[in-house]
Structures are given as structure tokens and as C-alpha cells.
Design a protein around this motif. Structure first.
Motif, PDB file in Angstrom:
ATOM      1  N   TYR A   1      44.864  23.065  46.419  1.00 37.81           N
ATOM      2  CA  TYR A   1      45.430  24.063  47.331  1.00 37.81           C
ATOM      3  C   TYR A   1      44.918  23.864  48.754  1.00 37.81           C
ATOM      4  O   TYR A   1      43.729  23.634  48.984  1.00 37.81           O
ATOM      5  N   VAL A   2      45.843  23.932  49.720  1.00 38.47           N
ATOM      6  CA  VAL A   2      45.463  23.961  51.135  1.00 38.47           C
ATOM      7  C   VAL A   2      46.162  25.156  51.778  1.00 38.47           C
ATOM      8  O   VAL A   2      47.265  25.531  51.384  1.00 38.47           O
ATOM      9  N   ASP A   3      45.511  25.741  52.742  1.00 37.46           N
ATOM     10  CA  ASP A   3      46.075  26.904  53.429  1.00 37.46           C
ATOM     11  C   ASP A   3      47.106  26.421  54.447  1.00 37.46           C
ATOM     12  O   ASP A   3      46.761  25.802  55.453  1.00 37.46           O
TER      13      ASP A   3
ATOM     14  N   ALA B   1      44.767  15.930  43.962  1.00 35.05           N
ATOM     15  CA  ALA B   1      44.505  17.048  44.869  1.00 35.05           C
ATOM     16  C   ALA B   1      44.940  16.704  46.285  1.00 35.05           C
ATOM     17  O   ALA B   1      45.571  17.512  46.970  1.00 35.05           O
ATOM     18  N   ARG B   2      44.621  15.473  46.728  1.00 33.01           N
ATOM     19  CA  ARG B   2      45.007  15.047  48.077  1.00 33.01           C
ATOM     20  C   ARG B   2      46.522  15.016  48.220  1.00 33.01           C
ATOM     21  O   ARG B   2      47.084  15.508  49.211  1.00 33.01           O
TER      22      ARG B   2
ATOM     23  N   ALA C   1      52.050  17.469  49.687  1.00 35.97           N
ATOM     24  CA  ALA C   1      53.309  18.074  49.240  1.00 35.97           C
ATOM     25  C   ALA C   1      53.459  19.493  49.774  1.00 35.97           C
ATOM     26  O   ALA C   1      54.541  19.900  50.217  1.00 35.97           O
ATOM     27  N   GLN C   2      52.364  20.252  49.749  1.00 41.32           N
ATOM     28  CA  GLN C   2      52.403  21.622  50.260  1.00 41.32           C
ATOM     29  C   GLN C   2      52.763  21.637  51.744  1.00 41.32           C
ATOM     30  O   GLN C   2      53.577  22.449  52.201  1.00 41.32           O
ATOM     31  N   ARG C   3      52.145  20.734  52.501  1.00 41.98           N
ATOM     32  CA  ARG C   3      52.415  20.684  53.947  1.00 41.98           C
ATOM     33  C   ARG C   3      53.864  20.306  54.217  1.00 41.98           C
ATOM     34  O   ARG C   3      54.507  20.866  55.120  1.00 41.98           O
ATOM     35  N   LEU C   4      54.394  19.363  53.440  1.00 44.73           N
ATOM     36  CA  LEU C   4      55.776  18.929  53.656  1.00 44.73           C
ATOM     37  C   LEU C   4      56.757  20.078  53.411  1.00 44.73           C
ATOM     38  O   LEU C   4      57.677  20.305  54.210  1.00 44.73           O
ATOM     39  N   LEU C   5      56.557  20.826  52.328  1.00 47.82           N
ATOM     40  CA  LEU C   5      57.448  21.962  52.042  1.00 47.82           C
ATOM     41  C   LEU C   5      57.351  23.027  53.133  1.00 47.82           C
ATOM     42  O   LEU C   5      58.353  23.658  53.492  1.00 47.82           O
ATOM     43  N   ALA C   6      56.138  23.216  53.657  1.00 46.04           N
ATOM     44  CA  ALA C   6      55.959  24.202  54.742  1.00 46.04           C
ATOM     45  C   ALA C   6      56.643  23.712  56.020  1.00 46.04           C
ATOM     46  O   ALA C   6      57.327  24.487  56.708  1.00 46.04           O
ATOM     47  N   GLU C   7      56.472  22.437  56.339  1.00 48.64           N
ATOM     48  CA  GLU C   7      57.082  21.895  57.569  1.00 48.64           C
ATOM     49  C   GLU C   7      58.603  21.894  57.479  1.00 48.64           C
ATOM     50  O   GLU C   7      59.292  22.135  58.478  1.00 48.64           O
ATOM     51  N   ASP C   8      59.128  21.619  56.275  1.00 51.55           N
ATOM     52  CA  ASP C   8      60.580  21.655  56.091  1.00 51.55           C
ATOM     53  C   ASP C   8      61.100  23.082  55.967  1.00 51.55           C
ATOM     54  O   ASP C   8      62.320  23.286  55.897  1.00 51.55           O
ATOM     55  N   SER C   9      60.176  24.054  55.917  1.00 48.91           N
ATOM     56  CA  SER C   9      60.566  25.465  55.776  1.00 48.91           C
ATOM     57  C   SER C   9      61.661  25.616  54.730  1.00 48.91           C
ATOM     58  O   SER C   9      62.683  26.267  54.965  1.00 48.91           O
TER      59      SER C   9
END
Length: 498
Positions: A322-324, A446-447, A452-460
Motif C-alpha cells: 500500500y502507498v498513500d 509490493a513495489r 499500479a496504485q499510482r497509475l490508477l490514481a493518475e488515470d483517475s
């Protein structure tokens, strides 16, 4: 039962509760062998391999149907229909030794051929199983009557967990096509009666292998979507336990000696799901504008009474890697207006938000609509019943926005499905997810999960809102309720009265 009558019941129950001592309450529950549970949503059917609704598993998993493995409240996995297993060094071959002497409710034997049938069916061309991809990657080999080997095309460190979920139930071939209405499993309970729109009752099955350990002989699940009626039913004693009750009811029970209140952790993600295929929502700037217009903390307060943690992607605190990501699309109404202008959107932009019956969705929809209105997005709130949401929104993708909680712990794979209801397509994400699935070292996974989390957030892909906490309110003398809920289950064989 009408709301008026429930209100009267609640009022009477409040008066009666003053006269009831804890000793009297204990005497009333002693020797009881039945329980009445309540749920917000009614399952559309009783076959968890045929539909995506989590309410199906809430009634059937570990009660009617069983799986090779069993998920425990802390998220660990233990043997169920498989007594033991071995995993090969390359993490792709699983050898299961099956429990002997197990029968289905109709008398048919459970064996290795059953396992092969169940998994081949779940991954087959005609499968409607929501985890079809997982099973399509498996090939099942029968070694002997009580030994089965699963060969996985990919490394999946979560496979033993997934095999304990409702989509992995063991299915008796002769009953497979009728399980939605006449379920047949190997579990400790059989279907008693189903009164559509009101309740489902299960009765203990005397031929279950550990039948002597089952304390609850009859369980009734009542369906109560209205928050006020939920409170009234509990106060009146009509219901013994309500898992995942509407959070705002909690205050009425916390100080009441007749009840226990359990606040549970979850792996759920509550989101404003966005139809990525519809104009202008196919423009990432518009999706980012929607995310920037929403104050997550205000939504948590308004929809979940403060019981939630903000999230910025489709992943929750406590999970591996998990990353914030909440800082990627923070609350910023001015930025939302700029993004809409950049995308050439003329305001007011009119969109429809489809809301299923769950209180978090209906209450959350009001909060989100008020926030989006401030940046020039006007929402038409469309309340639908759960069956309509499953067919129209999830099935036919007929929506602009919707509020929904995705409760499965390991569901990032849904973003690789081009035909999934939100229509997200990204080759970059697909490659990344393949790397995640085939990374044997937890540190590497984990890395990659962070990426993956960042990509989904950036693609909103969505406006990611919060990780909810679930509230269970129950009679204080009911034992065996789950403290945490990695999956939605009401494990009846674990329940008993003090």
C-alpha cells in the motif's frame, strides 16, 4: 412490515429495555438454538458462481456451500474440504489432499472429480463467475479420488485465499444448473425457505460431518434496507444481529447493555465509479476534475458517519504494498474548474449518478452531488434497486457515475478486463498487473503494487473515496460473530448463545 409499525415496535422496545435486567436477558437466550440475522440487501439468487453480488456469499458461504480452503476473520487461510496442500517451488503447482467421506446434501459424494468439475465450469466459456479469469488460468488434474493437482499458468500468491471465496465453491454436477433457487452444497445448513423480498431461512443438516458441533439449528436472514427500520428491528428484538448495519445507528446501541457493538476492519474500497467509455468521461481531465471536486473527508462524514479512511486508488491501508495516493488527486475545486475548461466542457455539465439501495450510496450521493454542483457538474440522482443496479449498471454498463463498495480484497485484476463495467483500458496497467502476478518475491510485488496504485490514481479511473469500517450490532449474548471481515460471511456454525 411498514415503517410505522417498526417505529411503534422500537418505541415499545425502548420502554421495555428499561425493565429488562441483564440476568433476564441471559435467561431468555439460554438454550436457544435459532438466530435471526439481518442484511441490507437481498441476494438476487443463491449461487455465488452466477452473480457478482456479495450478498449471495453472506447467506451461503460456509453455510450451504464449502470451499477447499477457509478464510478466517484475520485474513489467514485454513483447511476446509482440503485437509492439506503442497505448493511447488515455482509457486504454480498445488497438490490438495481432500477430506474423505464428504457428501452433498443430495447424497452425491464429494471427491477429486467434483473439484475438477467445479473449477473447469468456473473457468469455462459459458461461465458467469465473476472470477472467471482466475479459474481459466487453472488446469485441474485428478490423481486419485482424494488427491487433486491445480496447475496455474501464472504465479498467484493469493490463490489459497481466492479458493476460500464464494466463487470457488464446490458444486455438485447434477444440481449445478438449479443452485440459484435450490442450492445443494456440502455445508452444515440446507435451504429451509425463501420468501422473496423478505427473508431466507436455513436449517441445520444432520448428516454434516461435524453436525454435533452445530449449536444453531435454524437461522433466518431478514432483508432490511431502510436505516430507520434496521434500528427499529434491533431494538424490538426482531433481529439478533445485524452485520454491516448503517453506521449512523451505532450511537443508539453503544451504551445499551442489551447489545454488543463491533467495529470491524475491511479491505473494501468505496468509490465513485466512472464509466470511462462515455463522453466526456473518456477524457482523463474530466475524470480528474470530478476527483478534485470531491472532499473525501466530508463524504466519509456524510455517508459513513466518520467510519472510514480516505483512499486515492483502488487499494487500502494494511494491504501488501500500500502507498498513500490521496495526494495525486487532492480536493481542489479551483483545479476542477480549470480541468473542465481545459477539456472544453461547457458547464453546467449534466450527468446521472446511479445509486443502489445501500445507505452509504444514497447518503454519499447527496454529498457528492452538492460538491460537484460547486464546480459546474449537475448530477441527476437515480435511485435503483439492487437487481436493477446489477443488470443495468454492472451488466449493461448503462450509467455515467455510481457509488459502490468493492469488497473483494484482491480485485485489481478487474482493471485488466476491457469488458468490465467501468470500461477502463490500459496496456500499461495490463503489463504491470502481469508483472505483479508473476513476481515471486513479496518485496518485488509490493513495489509493483505501488506502481499500479499510482497509475490508477493518475488515470483517475474513478474518484476513489474511502476504506469503510463495518459495524455489527448484536444481542450481547450471541457468541462467535466475526471481529474483522476480509470477506463478507455470516459463519453460522461458529455461532452460539451464551
Amino acid at each position: 412490515m411498514s415503517f410505522t409499525r417498526r417505529t411503534a415496535l422500537a418505541t415499545g422496545a425502548l420502554a421495555a429495555s428499561v425493565l429488562t435486567t441483564p440476568l433476564q436477558a441471559l435467561a431468555q437466550s439460554a438454550g436457544k438454538d435459532s438466530v435471526t440475522l439481518a442484511m441490507t440487501l437481498e441476494p438476487p439468487g443463491l449461487d455465488p458462481t452466477a452473480g457478482a453480488a456479495s450478498s449471495i456469499a453472506e447467506v451461503t458461504l460456509y453455510n450451504i456451500y464449502e470451499t477447499l480452503t477457509k478464510i478466517n476473520p484475520d485474513g489467514s487461510v485454513s483447511p476446509l474440504l482440503a485437509e492439506s496442500w503442497e505448493v511447488s517451488p515455482d509457486l504454480k503447482t498445488y497438490t490438495f489432499r481432500l477430506r474423505r467421506g464428504v457428501k452433498f446434501h443430495n447424497g452425491a459424494p464429494f471427491n477429486a472429480e467434483t473439484v475438477k468439475f467445479s473449477f473447469d465450469r468456473a473457468g469455462g466459456d459459458k461461465s458467469t463467475n465473476k472470477d472467471k479469469r482466475t479459474f481459466a488460468n487453472l488446469s485441474t488434474q485428478v490423481v486419485d479420488e482424494h488427491t487433486v493437482v491445480l496447475l496455474n499458468q501464472e504465479i498467484d500468491p493469493d490463490l489459497l485465499f481466492l479458493l476460500g471465496q464464494a466463487t470457488a465453491i464446490m458444486v455438485e454436477p447434477g444440481s449445478a444448473d438449479s443452485n440459484a433457487a435450490k442450492p445443494v452444497g456440502t455445508g452444515p445448513y440446507k435451504l429451509g425457505a425463501w420468501s422473496r423480498g423478505a427473508s431466507v431461512s436455513l436449517v441445520a443438516w444432520d448428516q454434516w460431518r461435524d453436525a454435533a458441533k452445530v449449536r444453531i439449528r435454524r437461522a433466518t436472514f431478514r432483508f432490511i434496507p431502510d436505516p430507520a427500520a434496521q434500528v427499529a428491528a434491533l431494538l424490538a428484538g426482531d433481529v439478533d444481529a445485524f452485520a454491516r448495519v448503517t453506521p449512523r445507528s451505532m450511537a443508539q446501541f453503544k451504551g445499551n447493555p442489551r447489545f454488543q457493538v463491533i467495529v470491524s476492519g475491511s479491505r473494501a474500497k468505496t468509490i465513485v465509479a466512472i464509466n470511462n467509455t462515455k463522453k466526456p468521461l473518456d477524457d482523463v481531465r474530466v475524470r480528474r476534475a470530478i476527483a478534485a471536486a470531491i472532499d473525501r473527508k466530508a463524504v466519509i462524514q456524510g455517508a459513513a458517519d466518520g467510519l472510514g479512511v480516505p483512499i486515492g486508488s483502488h487499494y487500502v491501508p494494511g494491504a501488501l504494498g500500500y502507498v498513500d495516493t490521496t495526494g495525486i488527486n487532492p480536493y481542489d475545486p479551483d483545479k476542477a474548474r480549470r480541468l473542465l475548461a481545459e477539456a472544453g466542457v461547457k458547464t453546467p455539465l449534466q450527468l446521472t449518478m446511479t445509486l443502489p439501495p445501500a445507505p452509504y450510496a444514497r447518503q454519499g450521493g447527496e454529498v457528492v452531488a452538492a460538491q460537484l454542483a460547486k464546480v459546474g457538474i449537475t448530477l441527476k440522482l437515480q435511485n435503483v434497486e439492487w437487481a436493477q443496479w446489477l443488470s443495468g449498471t454492472y451488466g449493461n454498463k448503462n450509467y455515467d457515475l455510481t457509488i459502490i463498495s468493492h469488497v473483494e480484497p484482491f480485485d485489481l485484476g478487474n482493471f485488466t478486463k476491457a469488458d468490465y463495467y467501468w470500461g477502463y483500458q490500459s496496456e500499461k496497467f495490463n503489463r504491470l498487473y502481469d508483472e505483479i502476478r508473476n513476481a515471486p518475491r513479496p518485496a518485488d510485488r509490493a513495489r509493483l503494487l505501488g506502481e499500479a496504485q499510482r497509475l490508477l490514481a493518475e488515470d483517475s479511473v474513478h474518484a476513489f473515496l474511502y476504506q469503510p469500517q463495518w459495524v455489527t450490532v448484536a444481542n450481547k449474548n450471541l457468541r462467535g460473530l466475526w471481529k474483522d471481515m476480509p470477506v463478507f460471511v455470516n459463519d453460522l456454525s461458529a455461532l452460539s448463545w451464551a
